[in-house]
Write a protein that holds these residues in place. Sequence first.
Motif, PDB file in Angstrom:
ATOM      1  N   LEU A  20       1.075  -1.312   0.043  1.00 42.01           N
ATOM      2  CA  LEU A  20      -0.153  -0.092   0.013  1.00 42.01           C
ATOM      3  C   LEU A  20       1.017   1.083  -0.119  1.00 42.01           C
ATOM      4  O   LEU A  20       0.341   2.276  -0.705  1.00 42.01           O
ATOM      5  CB  LEU A  20      -1.036  -0.059   1.348  1.00 42.01           C
ATOM      6  N   ALA A  21       1.983   1.070   0.866  1.00 42.49           N
ATOM      7  CA  ALA A  21       2.847   2.137   0.958  1.00 42.49           C
ATOM      8  C   ALA A  21       3.469   2.478  -0.503  1.00 42.49           C
ATOM      9  O   ALA A  21       3.437   3.797  -0.907  1.00 42.49           O
ATOM     10  CB  ALA A  21       3.856   2.138   1.787  1.00 42.49           C
ATOM     11  N   GLU A  22       3.884   1.773  -1.403  1.00 44.65           N
ATOM     12  CA  GLU A  22       4.438   1.813  -2.558  1.00 44.65           C
ATOM     13  C   GLU A  22       3.223   2.333  -3.512  1.00 44.65           C
ATOM     14  O   GLU A  22       3.738   3.175  -4.565  1.00 44.65           O
ATOM     15  CB  GLU A  22       4.916   0.631  -3.265  1.00 44.65           C
ATOM     16  N   LYS A  23       2.258   1.833  -3.313  1.00 48.92           N
ATOM     17  CA  LYS A  23       0.955   2.197  -4.261  1.00 48.92           C
ATOM     18  C   LYS A  23       0.931   3.580  -3.977  1.00 48.92           C
ATOM     19  O   LYS A  23       0.692   4.476  -5.003  1.00 48.92           O
ATOM     20  CB  LYS A  23      -0.160   1.517  -3.889  1.00 48.92           C
ATOM     21  N   ALA A  24       1.053   3.988  -2.692  1.00 42.59           N
ATOM     22  CA  ALA A  24       0.619   5.535  -2.214  1.00 42.59           C
ATOM     23  C   ALA A  24       1.518   6.415  -3.045  1.00 42.59           C
ATOM     24  O   ALA A  24       1.411   7.608  -3.551  1.00 42.59           O
ATOM     25  CB  ALA A  24       0.642   5.557  -0.518  1.00 42.59           C
ATOM     26  N   ASN A  25       2.812   5.789  -2.738  1.00 40.73           N
ATOM     27  CA  ASN A  25       4.175   6.845  -3.430  1.00 40.73           C
ATOM     28  C   ASN A  25       3.904   7.010  -4.810  1.00 40.73           C
ATOM     29  O   ASN A  25       3.921   7.977  -5.392  1.00 40.73           O
ATOM     30  CB  ASN A  25       5.585   5.884  -3.094  1.00 40.73           C
ATOM     31  N   GLU A  26       3.364   5.882  -5.678  1.00 38.64           N
ATOM     32  CA  GLU A  26       3.115   6.102  -7.109  1.00 38.64           C
ATOM     33  C   GLU A  26       1.995   6.979  -7.325  1.00 38.64           C
ATOM     34  O   GLU A  26       2.063   7.875  -8.254  1.00 38.64           O
ATOM     35  CB  GLU A  26       2.821   4.608  -7.549  1.00 38.64           C
ATOM     36  N   LYS A  27       1.062   6.957  -6.464  1.00 42.65           N
ATOM     37  CA  LYS A  27      -0.114   7.895  -6.814  1.00 42.65           C
ATOM     38  C   LYS A  27       0.495   9.323  -6.593  1.00 42.65           C
ATOM     39  O   LYS A  27       0.247  10.228  -7.123  1.00 42.65           O
ATOM     40  CB  LYS A  27      -1.195   7.464  -5.720  1.00 42.65           C
ATOM     41  N   LEU A  28       1.232   9.548  -5.487  1.00 42.46           N
ATOM     42  CA  LEU A  28       1.772  10.913  -5.056  1.00 42.46           C
ATOM     43  C   LEU A  28       2.540  11.445  -6.216  1.00 42.46           C
ATOM     44  O   LEU A  28       2.480  12.574  -6.580  1.00 42.46           O
ATOM     45  CB  LEU A  28       2.584  10.924  -3.716  1.00 42.46           C
ATOM     46  N   LYS A  29       3.503  10.391  -6.972  1.00 39.66           N
ATOM     47  CA  LYS A  29       4.238  11.060  -7.960  1.00 39.66           C
ATOM     48  C   LYS A  29       3.344  11.264  -9.151  1.00 39.66           C
ATOM     49  O   LYS A  29       3.604  12.000 -10.054  1.00 39.66           O
ATOM     50  CB  LYS A  29       5.103   9.740  -8.285  1.00 39.66           C
ATOM     51  N   ASN A  30       2.412  10.689  -9.283  1.00 44.17           N
ATOM     52  CA  ASN A  30       1.358  10.841 -10.497  1.00 44.17           C
ATOM     53  C   ASN A  30       0.347  12.031 -10.195  1.00 44.17           C
ATOM     54  O   ASN A  30      -0.503  12.280 -11.008  1.00 44.17           O
ATOM     55  CB  ASN A  30       0.835   9.615 -11.029  1.00 44.17           C
ATOM     56  N   GLY A  31       0.399  12.473  -8.973  1.00 46.93           N
ATOM     57  CA  GLY A  31      -0.560  13.354  -8.581  1.00 46.93           C
ATOM     58  C   GLY A  31      -1.897  12.868  -8.215  1.00 46.93           C
ATOM     59  O   GLY A  31      -2.991  13.411  -8.229  1.00 46.93           O
ATOM     60  N   GLY A  32      -1.707  11.536  -8.064  1.00 43.87           N
ATOM     61  CA  GLY A  32      -3.099  10.982  -7.539  1.00 43.87           C
ATOM     62  C   GLY A  32      -3.636  11.018  -5.873  1.00 43.87           C
ATOM     63  O   GLY A  32      -2.511  11.774  -5.076  1.00 43.87           O
ATOM     64  N   ARG A  33      -4.837  10.975  -5.812  1.00 45.43           N
ATOM     65  CA  ARG A  33      -5.292  11.099  -4.454  1.00 45.43           C
ATOM     66  C   ARG A  33      -5.138   9.856  -3.657  1.00 45.43           C
ATOM     67  O   ARG A  33      -5.579   8.922  -4.214  1.00 45.43           O
ATOM     68  CB  ARG A  33      -6.566  11.572  -4.694  1.00 45.43           C
ATOM     69  N   LEU A  34      -4.784   9.777  -2.482  1.00 41.60           N
ATOM     70  CA  LEU A  34      -4.537   8.754  -1.589  1.00 41.60           C
ATOM     71  C   LEU A  34      -5.713   8.375  -0.707  1.00 41.60           C
ATOM     72  O   LEU A  34      -6.548   9.304  -0.193  1.00 41.60           O
ATOM     73  CB  LEU A  34      -3.151   8.894  -0.565  1.00 41.60           C
ATOM     74  N   THR A  35      -5.928   7.114  -0.720  1.00 42.75           N
ATOM     75  CA  THR A  35      -6.974   6.730   0.373  1.00 42.75           C
ATOM     76  C   THR A  35      -6.402   6.963   1.766  1.00 42.75           C
ATOM     77  O   THR A  35      -5.126   7.067   2.290  1.00 42.75           O
ATOM     78  CB  THR A  35      -7.482   5.270   0.081  1.00 42.75           C
ATOM     79  N   PHE A  36      -7.371   6.719   2.874  1.00 44.94           N
ATOM     80  CA  PHE A  36      -6.993   6.901   4.132  1.00 44.94           C
ATOM     81  C   PHE A  36      -5.921   5.663   4.670  1.00 44.94           C
ATOM     82  O   PHE A  36      -4.963   5.854   4.928  1.00 44.94           O
ATOM     83  CB  PHE A  36      -8.087   6.849   5.221  1.00 44.94           C
ATOM     84  N   GLU A  37      -6.170   4.502   4.172  1.00 49.34           N
ATOM     85  CA  GLU A  37      -5.564   3.250   4.526  1.00 49.34           C
ATOM     86  C   GLU A  37      -4.174   3.215   3.704  1.00 49.34           C
ATOM     87  O   GLU A  37      -3.193   3.204   4.303  1.00 49.34           O
ATOM     88  CB  GLU A  37      -6.330   2.217   3.923  1.00 49.34           C
ATOM     89  N   GLU A  38      -4.321   4.018   2.424  1.00 49.02           N
ATOM     90  CA  GLU A  38      -2.790   4.064   1.768  1.00 49.02           C
ATOM     91  C   GLU A  38      -1.953   5.007   2.452  1.00 49.02           C
ATOM     92  O   GLU A  38      -0.881   5.088   2.551  1.00 49.02           O
ATOM     93  CB  GLU A  38      -3.059   4.455   0.310  1.00 49.02           C
TER      94      GLU A  38
END
Length: 276
Positions: A246-264
Amino acid sequence: MNAIRDQIDAGYQKLDRLHKRKSEILDKLKELRERAATYKASRDERNKIIVEKKAVRDQLHKDKAKISEKINELILRKRAVLSTVNDNEDELLWQLKEISWRYQTTSLTLNEDRKAVQRISELEKRLVIFKKVKEVDQDIGRHRAMFDELKAKANTVHSEILALAVESKNYHEALMKCYKDRAALVVELNQIKAETDKFRDEIGRSKDELFATQVQYKVVRNLAIKQKAETLAEQAKLIINRRSELAEKANEKLKNGGRLTFEEFAAMLEVKGTST
């Protein structure tokens, strides 16, 4: 293990009851031994006195027999003396009295005087026989009195022997009852010993079973603890791996400007905190 401990406790309770009963029996056996000794001594004492009194009674009977023989001899002697007499004592006494009175109160010639003296002498000689018979009668009377006295003594001793025999019999029966009661208690004592050995064996087996069960319990408990630890470690590993993903997924989202879920977001913070 609790069931086995209950069995062991129940076994010790049974042993305690058997021990108490054994103590009671030993006390009763001691009492019976003392009573038996008293009864035996009393019985033997009576028997000893009976033997002594029988000897006395037998001697009295022997003395009676001798006196009886003596009485028979005196009776035969009296009969022998009387067989030689044809006179009547009363008649002789009357004649002696009459001639003696005449001799004393009448003037007699020399020849009459001589005849009177001879007659008096003759009558007196004939009366001597009756005197001897009276002496024999007196002797018979004395011996009969002695016989009756010995008979009374023999009867008294015999009565004493009978009374002592009854006492001896009673003491003997009491002694036999003590022996009978003792035998019954000994049988029960042997049964108690057998039951005591049985319960001790059962307790020993229960203790062995308890020890084996405790060992088995410790092995199973340690195995369960180990298995639980391994399970928890596996679960923790899975959780960590998932958090990492989930953490890796969250980092990818941040890099791509995505929005994170609370769990992520929480996973990303947790991984960062762990790395730090």
